[in-house]
Design a protein around this motif. Structure first.
Motif, PDB file in Angstrom:
ATOM      1  N   ARG A  66       0.811  -1.220   0.000  1.00 45.33           N
ATOM      2  CA  ARG A  66       0.000   0.000   0.000  1.00 45.33           C
ATOM      3  C   ARG A  66       0.846   1.272   0.000  1.00 45.33           C
ATOM      4  O   ARG A  66       0.308   2.379  -0.080  1.00 45.33           O
ATOM      5  N   GLU A  67       2.153   1.135   0.072  1.00 45.84           N
ATOM      6  CA  GLU A  67       3.029   2.307   0.145  1.00 45.84           C
ATOM      7  C   GLU A  67       2.912   3.249  -1.047  1.00 45.84           C
ATOM      8  O   GLU A  67       3.048   4.472  -0.890  1.00 45.84           O
ATOM      9  N   PRO A  68       2.664   2.754  -2.282  1.00 50.00           N
ATOM     10  CA  PRO A  68       2.570   3.701  -3.407  1.00 50.00           C
ATOM     11  C   PRO A  68       1.298   4.553  -3.422  1.00 50.00           C
ATOM     12  O   PRO A  68       1.145   5.392  -4.308  1.00 50.00           O
ATOM     13  N   PHE A  69       0.405   4.359  -2.459  1.00 49.77           N
ATOM     14  CA  PHE A  69      -0.865   5.098  -2.482  1.00 49.77           C
ATOM     15  C   PHE A  69      -0.620   6.596  -2.392  1.00 49.77           C
ATOM     16  O   PHE A  69       0.090   7.088  -1.515  1.00 49.77           O
ATOM     17  N   GLU A  70      -1.235   7.344  -3.321  1.00 44.98           N
ATOM     18  CA  GLU A  70      -1.103   8.801  -3.348  1.00 44.98           C
ATOM     19  C   GLU A  70      -2.387   9.403  -3.901  1.00 44.98           C
ATOM     20  O   GLU A  70      -2.810   9.076  -5.008  1.00 44.98           O
ATOM     21  N   LEU A  71      -2.986  10.279  -3.137  1.00 41.23           N
ATOM     22  CA  LEU A  71      -4.204  10.954  -3.578  1.00 41.23           C
ATOM     23  C   LEU A  71      -3.879  12.005  -4.624  1.00 41.23           C
ATOM     24  O   LEU A  71      -2.798  12.600  -4.619  1.00 41.23           O
ATOM     25  N   TRP A  72      -4.837  12.225  -5.533  1.00 46.88           N
ATOM     26  CA  TRP A  72      -4.796  13.415  -6.368  1.00 46.88           C
ATOM     27  C   TRP A  72      -5.300  14.552  -5.484  1.00 46.88           C
ATOM     28  O   TRP A  72      -6.469  14.571  -5.086  1.00 46.88           O
ATOM     29  N   THR A 118       0.522  -2.564  -7.167  1.00 46.68           N
ATOM     30  CA  THR A 118       0.327  -3.376  -5.957  1.00 46.68           C
ATOM     31  C   THR A 118      -0.853  -2.898  -5.126  1.00 46.68           C
ATOM     32  O   THR A 118      -1.373  -3.646  -4.300  1.00 46.68           O
ATOM     33  N   LEU A 119      -1.282  -1.654  -5.348  1.00 46.56           N
ATOM     34  CA  LEU A 119      -2.436  -1.138  -4.604  1.00 46.56           C
ATOM     35  C   LEU A 119      -3.678  -1.981  -4.836  1.00 46.56           C
ATOM     36  O   LEU A 119      -4.570  -2.038  -3.983  1.00 46.56           O
ATOM     37  N   HIS A 120      -3.752  -2.621  -6.003  1.00 41.02           N
ATOM     38  CA  HIS A 120      -4.965  -3.338  -6.388  1.00 41.02           C
ATOM     39  C   HIS A 120      -4.875  -4.838  -6.126  1.00 41.02           C
ATOM     40  O   HIS A 120      -5.763  -5.587  -6.525  1.00 41.02           O
ATOM     41  N   ASN A 121      -3.815  -5.279  -5.474  1.00 42.74           N
ATOM     42  CA  ASN A 121      -3.717  -6.681  -5.091  1.00 42.74           C
ATOM     43  C   ASN A 121      -4.646  -6.973  -3.915  1.00 42.74           C
ATOM     44  O   ASN A 121      -4.941  -6.094  -3.094  1.00 42.74           O
ATOM     45  N   ALA A 122      -5.093  -8.222  -3.837  1.00 41.31           N
ATOM     46  CA  ALA A 122      -5.827  -8.711  -2.668  1.00 41.31           C
ATOM     47  C   ALA A 122      -6.958  -7.749  -2.286  1.00 41.31           C
ATOM     48  O   ALA A 122      -7.810  -7.439  -3.122  1.00 41.31           O
ATOM     49  N   ALA A 123      -6.966  -7.276  -1.035  1.00 44.95           N
ATOM     50  CA  ALA A 123      -7.979  -6.303  -0.580  1.00 44.95           C
ATOM     51  C   ALA A 123      -7.286  -5.038  -0.104  1.00 44.95           C
ATOM     52  O   ALA A 123      -7.746  -4.366   0.835  1.00 44.95           O
ATOM     53  N   ASN A 124      -6.199  -4.664  -0.762  1.00 44.01           N
ATOM     54  CA  ASN A 124      -5.393  -3.527  -0.295  1.00 44.01           C
ATOM     55  C   ASN A 124      -6.181  -2.231  -0.222  1.00 44.01           C
ATOM     56  O   ASN A 124      -6.035  -1.449   0.729  1.00 44.01           O
ATOM     57  N   ALA A 129      -8.914   2.295   2.648  1.00 45.49           N
ATOM     58  CA  ALA A 129     -10.147   3.017   2.997  1.00 45.49           C
ATOM     59  C   ALA A 129     -10.391   2.997   4.496  1.00 45.49           C
ATOM     60  O   ALA A 129     -10.876   3.978   5.078  1.00 45.49           O
ATOM     61  N   GLY A 130     -10.048   1.869   5.132  1.00 46.45           N
ATOM     62  CA  GLY A 130     -10.243   1.769   6.575  1.00 46.45           C
ATOM     63  C   GLY A 130      -9.313   2.662   7.369  1.00 46.45           C
ATOM     64  O   GLY A 130      -9.587   2.958   8.540  1.00 46.45           O
ATOM     65  N   ALA A 164     -10.093  10.529  -4.963  1.00 50.10           N
ATOM     66  CA  ALA A 164      -9.402  10.104  -6.189  1.00 50.10           C
ATOM     67  C   ALA A 164      -7.924   9.890  -5.885  1.00 50.10           C
ATOM     68  O   ALA A 164      -7.302  10.682  -5.179  1.00 50.10           O
ATOM     69  N   TYR A 165      -7.368   8.811  -6.432  1.00 54.59           N
ATOM     70  CA  TYR A 165      -5.953   8.505  -6.196  1.00 54.59           C
ATOM     71  C   TYR A 165      -5.272   8.127  -7.513  1.00 54.59           C
ATOM     72  O   TYR A 165      -5.926   7.820  -8.517  1.00 54.59           O
ATOM     73  N   LYS A 166      -3.959   8.129  -7.493  1.00 52.81           N
ATOM     74  CA  LYS A 166      -3.155   7.875  -8.684  1.00 52.81           C
ATOM     75  C   LYS A 166      -3.000   6.378  -8.912  1.00 52.81           C
ATOM     76  O   LYS A 166      -2.831   5.608  -7.965  1.00 52.81           O
ATOM     77  N   ILE A 167      -3.052   5.983 -10.156  1.00 56.49           N
ATOM     78  CA  ILE A 167      -3.106   4.568 -10.507  1.00 56.49           C
ATOM     79  C   ILE A 167      -2.015   4.185 -11.508  1.00 56.49           C
ATOM     80  O   ILE A 167      -1.426   5.045 -12.174  1.00 56.49           O
ATOM     81  N   ALA A 168      -1.776   2.882 -11.596  1.00 58.45           N
ATOM     82  CA  ALA A 168      -1.047   2.331 -12.739  1.00 58.45           C
ATOM     83  C   ALA A 168      -2.065   2.018 -13.834  1.00 58.45           C
ATOM     84  O   ALA A 168      -1.897   2.380 -14.988  1.00 58.45           O
TER      85      ALA A 168
END
Length: 290
Positions: A155-161, A181-187, A192-193, A204-208
């Motif tokens: 979850r480290e790459p998570f970054e909001l717009w 990796t943000l979209h693996n499993a239930a990351n 969100a929690g 909104a967040y940044k994606i691959a």
């Protein structure tokens, strides 16, 4: 007042009008999963939407009891539903292009046939697309069997717009691809929690890229070529959604939204041969000559 007709009005003559949002579902050999996907749509209220299913199974699922029942429910609710048969199979990209060619809606949601949407998810996606004014927004599918499998490192790459969504150029060697990796499993569910998000709202967040549930501005997707690269690919390929999204992101930007109420049914893949990535062919550097 919602556009979804309640059961007290199911027997009345339908009052269908052209919906500005159309849900496009490619499907093959997944009758049970398709029924669940349609049931998720039946739980959505606004915005008004239509549904087009394109079937590539050798034996169509349209008459299977669970699928047929959900199609009847959607129509009784006042949704326009089309069920098409499109064969032979020429690959995922060609199938998506076929569906895109059928639509004239302002916005198109490419929804995989093994995804259940939480009630209100369609409204959040639509609101995000209208607010952000980018090329697409997506709700990455969550595998809830991993709900108790927390993966902080992924979850480290998570970054909001934190302001307007901007265009980005991504390729397989771009550092932004680490966001996958943000979209693996239930990351995303765990992200969100950890945040404070008002019920019914979104961030909104940044994606691959986003798999399984992506809402495009149809005209912008068409301007970027849609999935017209399908003829350059072997019929067995994956990653066609990545290519289309990267082409739109370059010009108009794209984002994921949180929380994601798109649940992956975790069914086995219907594309066992995953040796060919569409991006490796479409974005292959042009040959150079001395």
């Amino acid at each position: 007042m919602t556009s979804r007709r309640w059961s007290g009005a199911w027997a009345l003559p339908p009052e269908q009008s052209a919906a500005r949002l159309e849900v496009l579902i490619p499907t093959v050999d997944r009758a049970a999963e398709l029924a669940v996907t349609l049931a998720g749509l039946a739980g959505q209220d606004d915005p008004p939407f239509s549904v087009t299913v394109s079937e590539q199974s050798e034996t169509s699922s349209e008459s299977r009891p669970a699928v047929a029942a959900m199609l009847r429910v959607l129509r009784a609710q006042g949704r326009e539903v089309r069920y098409l048969v499109h064969r032979p199979r020429r690959g995922l990209a060609e199938h998506r292009q076929f569906l895109l060619d059928q639509s004239v809606a302002d916005a198109v949601l490419f929804l995989d046939d093994d995804v259940w949407l939480e009630p209100g998810m369609l409204a959040r996606l639509s609101d995000a697309l209208d607010t952000l004014r980018c090329g697409f927004v997506g709700a990455a599918v969550q595998g809830l069997s991993y709900l108790h499998d927390s993966r902080p490192a992924q979850r480290e790459p998570f970054e909001l717009w934190d302001d307007a969504v901007r265009p980005e150029v991504l390729r397989s060697d771009s550092p932004q691809v680490d966001r996958m990796t943000l979209h693996n499993a239930a990351n995303l569910t765990h992200v969100a929690g950890e945040l404070t998000i008002d019920r019914g709202s979104w961030l909104a967040y940044k994606i691959a890229w986003v798999g399984g549930c992506v809402l495009f501005r149809r005209q912008l997707l068409v301007e970027c070529g849609g999935f017209d690269f399908w003829s350059t690919l072997p019929s067995s390929h994956v990653g066609e959604d990545v290519v289309a999204q990267w082409r739109v992101m370059e010009r108009f930007g794209g984002a994921g939204i949180l929380p994601s109420g798109a649940v992956h049914l975790e069914a086995p893949t219907t594309v066992p041969d995953r040796s060919t990535e569409a991006g490796d062919i479409v974005f292959r550097p042009a040959a150079t000559y001395p």
